[in-house]
Design a protein around this motif. Sequence first.
Motif, PDB file in Angstrom:
ATOM      1  N   THR A  20      17.574  10.831  31.855  1.00 32.51           N
ATOM      2  CA  THR A  20      18.532  11.491  30.962  1.00 32.51           C
ATOM      3  C   THR A  20      19.507  12.305  31.804  1.00 32.51           C
ATOM      4  OG1 THR A  20      16.890  11.675  29.187  1.00 32.51           O
ATOM      5  CG2 THR A  20      18.825  13.098  29.047  1.00 32.51           C
ATOM      6  N   THR A  29      -4.138  13.000  26.550  1.00 30.69           N
ATOM      7  CA  THR A  29      -3.894  11.829  25.713  1.00 30.69           C
ATOM      8  C   THR A  29      -4.929  10.761  26.030  1.00 30.69           C
ATOM      9  OG1 THR A  29      -1.514  12.268  25.674  1.00 30.69           O
ATOM     10  CG2 THR A  29      -2.235  10.045  25.095  1.00 30.69           C
ATOM     11  N   SER A  45      -0.337  20.219  28.870  1.00 26.27           N
ATOM     12  CA  SER A  45      -0.219  19.556  27.573  1.00 26.27           C
ATOM     13  C   SER A  45      -1.593  19.049  27.149  1.00 26.27           C
ATOM     14  CB  SER A  45       0.758  18.373  27.659  1.00 26.27           C
ATOM     15  OG  SER A  45       2.050  18.820  28.014  1.00 26.27           O
ATOM     16  N   TRP A  70       9.525   9.534  32.706  1.00 26.45           N
ATOM     17  CA  TRP A  70       9.046   8.335  32.018  1.00 26.45           C
ATOM     18  C   TRP A  70       9.405   8.414  30.544  1.00 26.45           C
ATOM     19  CZ3 TRP A  70       5.824  10.922  35.542  1.00 26.45           C
ATOM     20  CH2 TRP A  70       5.297  12.128  35.054  1.00 26.45           C
ATOM     21  N   SER A  71       9.195   7.317  29.851  1.00 26.62           N
ATOM     22  CA  SER A  71       9.578   7.254  28.444  1.00 26.62           C
ATOM     23  C   SER A  71       8.563   7.977  27.564  1.00 26.62           C
ATOM     24  CB  SER A  71       9.682   5.790  27.999  1.00 26.62           C
ATOM     25  OG  SER A  71       8.399   5.186  28.003  1.00 26.62           O
ATOM     26  N   ASP A  72       8.877   8.049  26.275  1.00 30.75           N
ATOM     27  CA  ASP A  72       7.985   8.715  25.323  1.00 30.75           C
ATOM     28  C   ASP A  72       6.675   7.960  25.128  1.00 30.75           C
ATOM     29  OD1 ASP A  72       9.876  10.676  24.956  1.00 30.75           O
ATOM     30  OD2 ASP A  72      10.766   9.735  23.182  1.00 30.75           O
TER      31      ASP A  72
END
Length: 249
Positions: free
Chosen positions: A212, A109, A106, A197-199
Amino acid sequence: MTIDGPGQGGARPGWPQPVEADDLDRAFGPGTASVPVRNPRQRVRRSALVVVGVILVAGVLAVVLVTIIGSVQNGVGGVFPRPEAALNRFGDSAKSLSGVERVTDSKPTKTSFASYDVESRVEVSPTLSDDERTAVVDALSSAADDTSGNGVRVFAVADLGALEVGVSADTKVTEQRLALARQLDAIGGVSGVRCSWSDAGPSDEPAAQAVTVETRGTGAVLGAIVGKATQEARAVFPGATVTSAAPSS
């Protein structure tokens, strides 16, 4: 009979001899007489010492320069992070593992002025046994640890088929995610689990974990499944977020 004393008449043996001042001494006073000229041997020796000193200083400067250049290339304390290089190193390590079919990177970030998080998706053969999958996940965690640093944190999501597990440099947390995913997958009505992990971004903090569960359950059945999954997930990661989703296929 007249006897010449000091400072009188000609010089006599045993008497102190007057020192004749040169032009500098006479013009500017005592202590300013001209310096004697060095002989050729002294000049050669002095020149050799100067040359040796210059060579030593040049050598030290060369070593320092090489160190600085190498540090800039590899990253220094997060000042010069190289997220793409970290991704490449992690990808090479992951692809060398038995059972890994594909690695997808990806976009890095940026998390602060000189810090980055990078994440890859690692697809693992669904034909592997549980022990083999565990070994792959542990190896991926070690690779993340080896390639993290210099302002770059490396993460990955291991796609194990029905399970997707977040992988970080923290082997203990990574193993907890894998164990929890297997535990939740055993709940009746659950057909798949993603535990990462979360967004907000990759993190090993307990409250930042996101789970999830995939299920076709609806109504009261869905509520019971999510309730049980939430209870078990927060027993491992307090504050974790638990949601449900319909199976993709």
